[in-house]
Scaffold this active site. Structure first.
Site: not given
Length: 316
Positions: A161, A116, A151, A38-39, A147, A13
């Site tokens: 975690y 990210a 996120k 998408t990359g 989206y 990406g």
């Protein structure tokens, strides 16, 4: 600095490929993972003969293991409105199951982990500029929710975690970023305006153009992310340029840099499009000693040849 073996998901990406370049420049071994939804392979062409770089074609939503690694950067996700509109369920899946799979690798190998995340966690904010302690104003069922909520869920999972399994996690909330390798047809502000200007087409502005964004050049962003990965901060950190631009003013900067004859055309504002977006980077400045160096005008000049080379062959 000790040489590490580092995994980068979403390596093909825009941001992932620049991150691979930066880590390799420091002498590390890098394993790139991408399913190329998408990359783009062209983003990694300069690394084709780099012996310290290995590319693995893999969907991180499926179980995988590339062997022992010292650090993991999780950058896998559709990120542009055009991509996540087309790949809605996939975006939710990579933010949930995909993030879990990468976290499980970090836990297995007792490796560091950086995710990210995004300024979209703030939605259409009623706090300005946006600080990391602001919980956001997000429509959980709107067209952008695939989206935004992917996120936001990732951040909750990563926090769990860290809290329950003591994984050494970091989260960067990325604000609008641009530069070479930004996909020319991805529907983002800079790519749209630069390509239209270079084609002498009307510049499309949604709404009345008074909505704001803050544009960070890619090398500035990557420098901040690398610093964050080596910090002791486990809560989200904004990385972006705090200089706020209206879309109208950004369009004028693009016209100046491209010397285009384009006019401006206004279109209706998309549903849930944020009216303001600007990071408070006090935390990044205090904890990391980081702030951006490259102005919008300079960044557009640095990006010009890339966008010119991205034009259809017949128009060059």
């Amino acid at each position: 600095m000790k040489t590490q073996r580092i995994l980068v998901t979403g390596a093909a990406g825009f941001l992932g490929s620049h991150l691979c370049d930066a880590l390799l420049a420091e002498g590390h071994q890098v394993v790139g993972v991408d399913n190329f939804s998408t990359g783009r392979a062209v983003n990694l062409v300069s690394l084709s003969k780099e012996s310290r770089f290995t590319m693995v074609e893999q969907d991180i939503c499926l179980p995988f293991d590339v062997g022992r690694v010292d650090y993991l950067f999780n950058f896998a996700s559709p990120a542009s409105p055009a991509d996540y509109a087309r790949l809605g369920p996939e975006t939710l899946n990579v933010g949930s199951q995909g993030t879990k799979n990468v976290l499980d690798l970090a836990r297995k190998y007792q490796a560091g982990f950086l995710h990210a995340s995004t300024s979209e966690c703030y939605g259409d904010p009623d706090v300005h500029p946006q600080v990391e302690t602001y919980w956001g104003r997000v429509n959980p069922i709107g067209p952008r929710s695939v989206y935004d909520e992917a996120k936001r869920f990732s951040e909750a999972l990563i926090s769990a975690y860290h809290r329950y399994y003591s994984v050494d996690t970091h989260m960067v909330r990325i604000f609008n970023t641009y530069g070479p390798r930004l996909q020319p047809t991805d529907g983002r502000v800079i790519s749209n305006l630069m390509i239209q200007a270079l084609l002498d087409e009307d510049l499309t502005i949604y709404g009345d153009g008074s909505q704001t964004r803050s544009f960070c050049y890619v090398s500035d962003l990557i420098a901040g992310i690398v610093l964050l990965s080596r910090s002791n901060e486990h809560l989200p950190v904004n990385i972006g340029n705090p200089v706020e631009w209206t879309i109208n003013d950004c369009a004028r900067e693009v016209l100046a840099v491209t010397q285009s004859r384009s006019k401006i055309r206004f279109e209706p504002l998309p549903v849930d499009d944020p009216l303001q977006r600007c990071p408070d980077i006090t935390k990044a400045k205090t904890l990391l000693g980081w702030e951006p160096k490259i102005s919008l005008r300079k960044g557009l000049e640095l990006s010009l040849e890339y966008f010119r080379a991205s034009l259809p062959t017949r128009t060059r």
